[in-house]
Design a protein around this motif. Structure first.
Motif, PDB file in Angstrom:
ATOM      1  N   SER A   1      22.642  81.169 -12.043  1.00 43.17           N
ATOM      2  CA  SER A   1      21.302  80.576 -11.364  1.00 43.17           C
ATOM      3  C   SER A   1      20.225  80.461 -12.455  1.00 43.17           C
ATOM      4  O   SER A   1      19.191  79.804 -11.772  1.00 43.17           O
ATOM      5  N   PHE A   2      20.325  81.192 -12.721  1.00 42.97           N
ATOM      6  CA  PHE A   2      19.085  81.395 -13.939  1.00 42.97           C
ATOM      7  C   PHE A   2      19.334  79.925 -15.031  1.00 42.97           C
ATOM      8  O   PHE A   2      18.088  80.006 -15.142  1.00 42.97           O
ATOM      9  N   ALA A   3      20.714  79.591 -15.381  1.00 45.73           N
ATOM     10  CA  ALA A   3      20.709  78.455 -16.092  1.00 45.73           C
ATOM     11  C   ALA A   3      20.041  77.519 -15.663  1.00 45.73           C
ATOM     12  O   ALA A   3      19.766  76.118 -15.732  1.00 45.73           O
ATOM     13  N   ALA A   4      20.533  77.048 -14.426  1.00 44.51           N
ATOM     14  CA  ALA A   4      19.546  76.062 -13.443  1.00 44.51           C
ATOM     15  C   ALA A   4      18.265  75.815 -13.167  1.00 44.51           C
ATOM     16  O   ALA A   4      17.649  74.922 -12.736  1.00 44.51           O
ATOM     17  N   LEU A   5      17.962  77.683 -13.647  1.00 42.32           N
ATOM     18  CA  LEU A   5      15.358  76.354 -13.875  1.00 42.32           C
ATOM     19  C   LEU A   5      15.330  75.600 -14.701  1.00 42.32           C
ATOM     20  O   LEU A   5      16.683  75.308 -15.903  1.00 42.32           O
ATOM     21  N   PRO A   6      14.747  75.795 -14.601  1.00 43.55           N
ATOM     22  CA  PRO A   6      13.833  74.648 -15.668  1.00 43.55           C
ATOM     23  C   PRO A   6      14.224  75.322 -16.771  1.00 43.55           C
ATOM     24  O   PRO A   6      13.367  75.952 -16.940  1.00 43.55           O
ATOM     25  N   GLU A   7      14.120  73.960 -17.731  1.00 38.30           N
ATOM     26  CA  GLU A   7      14.604  74.352 -18.862  1.00 38.30           C
ATOM     27  C   GLU A   7      13.631  75.522 -19.638  1.00 38.30           C
ATOM     28  O   GLU A   7      12.346  74.473 -19.329  1.00 38.30           O
ATOM     29  N   GLY A   8      13.528  76.582 -20.418  1.00 39.74           N
ATOM     30  CA  GLY A   8      12.508  77.413 -21.112  1.00 39.74           C
ATOM     31  C   GLY A   8      11.747  78.023 -19.966  1.00 39.74           C
ATOM     32  O   GLY A   8      11.187  79.000 -20.476  1.00 39.74           O
ATOM     33  N   THR A   9      12.601  78.090 -18.446  1.00 35.96           N
ATOM     34  CA  THR A   9      12.062  79.510 -17.623  1.00 35.96           C
ATOM     35  C   THR A   9      12.097  80.581 -18.076  1.00 35.96           C
ATOM     36  O   THR A   9      11.679  81.843 -18.344  1.00 35.96           O
ATOM     37  N   VAL A  10      13.547  81.153 -17.940  1.00 36.29           N
ATOM     38  CA  VAL A  10      13.838  82.175 -18.280  1.00 36.29           C
ATOM     39  C   VAL A  10      13.278  82.584 -19.706  1.00 36.29           C
ATOM     40  O   VAL A  10      12.836  83.583 -19.831  1.00 36.29           O
ATOM     41  N   GLU A  11      13.235  82.124 -20.822  1.00 36.82           N
ATOM     42  CA  GLU A  11      12.313  82.239 -21.886  1.00 36.82           C
ATOM     43  C   GLU A  11      11.028  82.796 -21.901  1.00 36.82           C
ATOM     44  O   GLU A  11      10.151  84.019 -22.426  1.00 36.82           O
ATOM     45  N   THR A  12      10.223  81.670 -20.711  1.00 42.27           N
ATOM     46  CA  THR A  12       8.958  82.091 -20.769  1.00 42.27           C
ATOM     47  C   THR A  12       8.992  83.314 -19.834  1.00 42.27           C
ATOM     48  O   THR A  12       7.639  84.224 -20.012  1.00 42.27           O
TER      49      THR A  12
END
Length: 140
Positions: free
Chosen positions: A36-47
């Motif tokens: 689910s987290f991986a499906a967020l736009p690229e860089g979202t989790v890192e941000t």
């Protein structure tokens, strides 16, 4: 600890919410999987994990926490009592809409993101966890 929730656990630790979630509760936690987290736009989790974004991360995570012990049968009763849907307020100030459709329980956030419960009723000492397949977000 579940291997499909390592991103969620890392986020909870980063946001310093582990203490809250291990308190008496009761809590219902909608737990998004790593996918689910991986499906967020690229860089979202890192941000979100950056120290300057901790408050935003806390809000996102708190939008997955309902201050009640709502087992699946309780959620289904709320939906039934609500005439097909139930509005649920979260600890993060989000309002989620629960529905039962096609033999599945879903939670929709205020942006229209729909999370389906994939595993229900993972009982905890202070409430329950329902595994979901989408990250729910605060109103944007």
């Amino acid at each position: 600890q579940s291997s499909i929730h390592t991103t969620l656990v890392a986020a909870v630790v980063a946001a310093d919410l582990a203490g809250l979630l291990s308190s008496e509760g009761p809590f219902t936690v909608l737990a998004p999987t790593n996918d689910s987290f991986a499906a967020l736009p690229e860089g979202t989790v890192e941000t979100l994990l950056m120290p300057e974004n901790i408050e935003t991360l806390k809000t996102v995570l708190s939008c997955h926490v309902i201050a009640a012990n709502a087992m699946a049968e309780d959620v289904l009763k709320m939906i039934s009592d609500g005439g097909g849907e139930a509005k649920l307020d979260t600890a993060g100030g989000c309002t989620l809409t629960a529905k039962f459709d096609d033999n599945k329980v879903t939670f929709t956030d205020e942006n229209g993101n729909v999370a389906t419960v994939t595993i229900a009723d993972v009982a905890q000492k202070n409430g329950v966890i329902h595994v979901i397949d989408t990250v729910l977000l605060p109103k944007s």
